[in-house]
Design a protein around this motif. Structure first.
Motif, mmCIF file in Angstrom:
data_model
loop_
_atom_site.group_PDB
_atom_site.id
_atom_site.type_symbol
_atom_site.label_atom_id
_atom_site.label_comp_id
_atom_site.label_asym_id
_atom_site.label_seq_id
_atom_site.Cartn_x
_atom_site.Cartn_y
_atom_site.Cartn_z
ATOM 1 N N ASP A 83 -10.944 3.497 2.054
ATOM 2 C CA ASP A 83 -9.533 3.413 1.691
ATOM 3 C C ASP A 83 -9.410 3.353 0.174
ATOM 4 O O ASP A 83 -9.426 2.276 -0.415
ATOM 5 C CB ASP A 83 -8.864 2.191 2.321
ATOM 6 N N LEU A 121 0.806 -1.216 0.000
ATOM 7 C CA LEU A 121 0.000 0.000 0.000
ATOM 8 C C LEU A 121 0.841 1.269 0.000
ATOM 9 O O LEU A 121 0.361 2.329 -0.420
ATOM 10 C CB LEU A 121 -0.964 -0.009 1.186
ATOM 11 N N THR A 122 2.098 1.175 0.423
ATOM 12 C CA THR A 122 2.969 2.356 0.368
ATOM 13 C C THR A 122 3.378 2.682 -1.064
ATOM 14 O O THR A 122 3.938 3.759 -1.313
ATOM 15 C CB THR A 122 4.231 2.164 1.224
ATOM 16 N N ARG A 152 -7.083 3.416 -1.754
ATOM 17 C CA ARG A 152 -5.924 2.704 -2.290
ATOM 18 C C ARG A 152 -6.289 1.298 -2.748
ATOM 19 O O ARG A 152 -5.528 0.678 -3.509
ATOM 20 C CB ARG A 152 -4.820 2.613 -1.230
ATOM 21 N N ILE A 211 1.183 2.882 -3.534
ATOM 22 C CA ILE A 211 -0.012 3.401 -4.205
ATOM 23 C C ILE A 211 -0.268 4.811 -3.706
ATOM 24 O O ILE A 211 -0.445 5.034 -2.500
ATOM 25 C CB ILE A 211 -1.237 2.511 -3.935
ATOM 26 N N VAL A 212 -0.268 5.776 -4.605
ATOM 27 C CA VAL A 212 -0.447 7.179 -4.254
ATOM 28 C C VAL A 212 -1.530 7.770 -5.151
ATOM 29 O O VAL A 212 -1.428 7.697 -6.381
ATOM 30 C CB VAL A 212 0.865 7.975 -4.420
ATOM 31 N N GLY A 256 -4.418 6.686 -5.804
ATOM 32 C CA GLY A 256 -5.075 5.663 -6.602
ATOM 33 C C GLY A 256 -4.226 5.122 -7.735
ATOM 34 O O GLY A 256 -4.665 4.239 -8.472
ATOM 35 N N THR A 316 -13.807 1.432 -5.842
ATOM 36 C CA THR A 316 -12.806 1.531 -4.789
ATOM 37 C C THR A 316 -13.498 1.503 -3.435
ATOM 38 O O THR A 316 -14.672 1.858 -3.297
ATOM 39 C CB THR A 316 -11.959 2.797 -4.935
ATOM 40 N N PRO A 323 -5.445 -3.868 -5.079
ATOM 41 C CA PRO A 323 -5.045 -2.460 -5.151
ATOM 42 C C PRO A 323 -5.827 -1.718 -6.229
ATOM 43 O O PRO A 323 -6.214 -2.294 -7.251
ATOM 44 C CB PRO A 323 -3.552 -2.529 -5.472
#
Length: 351
Positions: A254, A184-185, A256, A187-188, A190, A250, A241
């Protein structure tokens, strides 16, 4: 020189008799599935195979044909890769619970668990949450196992008990557990940060200079995650993701991740489901981006189905699943390849 011996064709009596127990199992699973859907209040539908667009995902490939109209005009059509577009039009028209045992077609697919022509079991629930169709999947797999009396699924030396409580993992949890990656880090907003994922995955997969974020994600998934899923029991892999959302919405709390899941048994992917996207503008943007990437990679793109995009705007909130019916039968029948559970192989594809 003697002619090279050829294997007997699939319709050779001895070869066919070897397959008959698996085909009888297929009949039992089909009847049991239809009974389950009827009891749950679903309507069975039968939608058109020829479509204006076969689907707009980058890596799905469809056979193409032409229709000759009475005016002599030739119109390009595609054999569908899924009944999804047609089924969602039915949701927009007012159907609430529908299912289809659909013949679908995909180019570039052939192997022990792949056929270029196969049966997909697809169903949709209007006004139903994502979790409901996950529960449907688990229930149907148990129904299939009960129909054949298989007890435990076995494939390629692995086993899974369909009656056991499924393992439930998010994709982020699976990447952390099996590959040591904090997904998850990467993904910025979306979107996938290609450099961040490349750095995180460099120790476990080979990364090419032209690999995108999605390419690297797929390599880690295929090499390190999927082989560990559905071992001993079913695995529900959820919260894909956002860059891999496809036609899923989505997650509200969250962005992301998306309301998308896949279900595995013995390392075999059986189902792919969504909390369905109902934002037509967002769906159009995703399709255009996917077709741009398909054209870059493969030199082709499929048209957008404008009627489908109009239907997305009219759809109620809904959730849906596509389940590989032949793969489910293969596991429930104790077969070792997908060819054993189809009545006839695709023409020219006898294995």
């Amino acid at each position: 020189m003697e002619a090279e011996a050829r294997p007997s064709p699939w319709w050779n009596r001895d070869r066919y008799l070897d397959r008959q127990p698996f085909l009888r199992a297929r009949g039992a699973v089909t009847r049991a599935a239809r009974t389950w859907f009827e009891a749950a209040g679903f309507t069975e539908v039968e939608t058109a195979i020829l479509q204006i667009s076969p689907g707009n995902e980058t890596h799905l490939h469809a056979p193409r044909t032409e229709l000759l109209g009475p005016d002599g005009e030739r119109r390009t059509r595609y054999l569908r890769t899924s009944p999804e577009f047609a089924c969602k039009k039915l949701l927009a028209a007012g159907e609430a619970r529908i299912f289809e045992l659909a013949r679908v077609f995909r180019d570039r697919e052939r192997g022990r668990v792949h056929l270029p022509e196969f049966t997909m079991l697809e169903w949709y629930r209007a006004e139903a949450p994502y979790q409901q169709v996950i529960d449907d999947c688990v229930a149907l797999i148990r129904v299939a196992a009960d129909a054949t009396g298989i007890g435990v699924f076995s494939f390629k030396g692995r086993q899974a008990d369909p009656q056991a409580e499924p393992e439930r993992l998010t994709v982020a949890d699976a990447f952390a557990r099996f590959a040591g990656i904090d997904l998850l880090t990467t993904i910025v907003g979306g979107e996938g940060d290609r450099m961040a994922l490349a750095n995180a995955a460099a120790a476990c997969v080979r990364i090419a200079d032209d690999d995108t974020w999605s390419d690297i994600f797929s390599k880690v998934l295929v090499e390190h995650v999927e082989p560990r899923l559905g071992d001993g029991r079913l695995t529900v892999l959820s919260e894909y993701p956002a860059p891999e959302a496809a036609l899923a919405r989505t997650k509200p709390d969250d962005p992301r991740v998306a309301e998308r899941f896949e279900l595995y048994a013995c390392g075999v992917e059986l189902a792919n489901g969504f909390g369905e996207l109902t934002d037509a503008g967002e769906q159009r943007a995703r399709f255009v981006a996917a077709m741009d990437e398909k054209e870059r990679r493969y030199g082709e793109r499929y048209p957008l189905d404008e009627a489908f995009l109009a239907a997305v705007a009219e759809m109620p909130e809904a959730s849906g699943v596509a389940l590989g019916f032949d793969r489910l039968v293969m596991l429930a029948a104790g077969a070792t390849t997908i060819d054993q559970v189809v009545w006839t192989p695709p023409a020219g594809e006898d294995a």
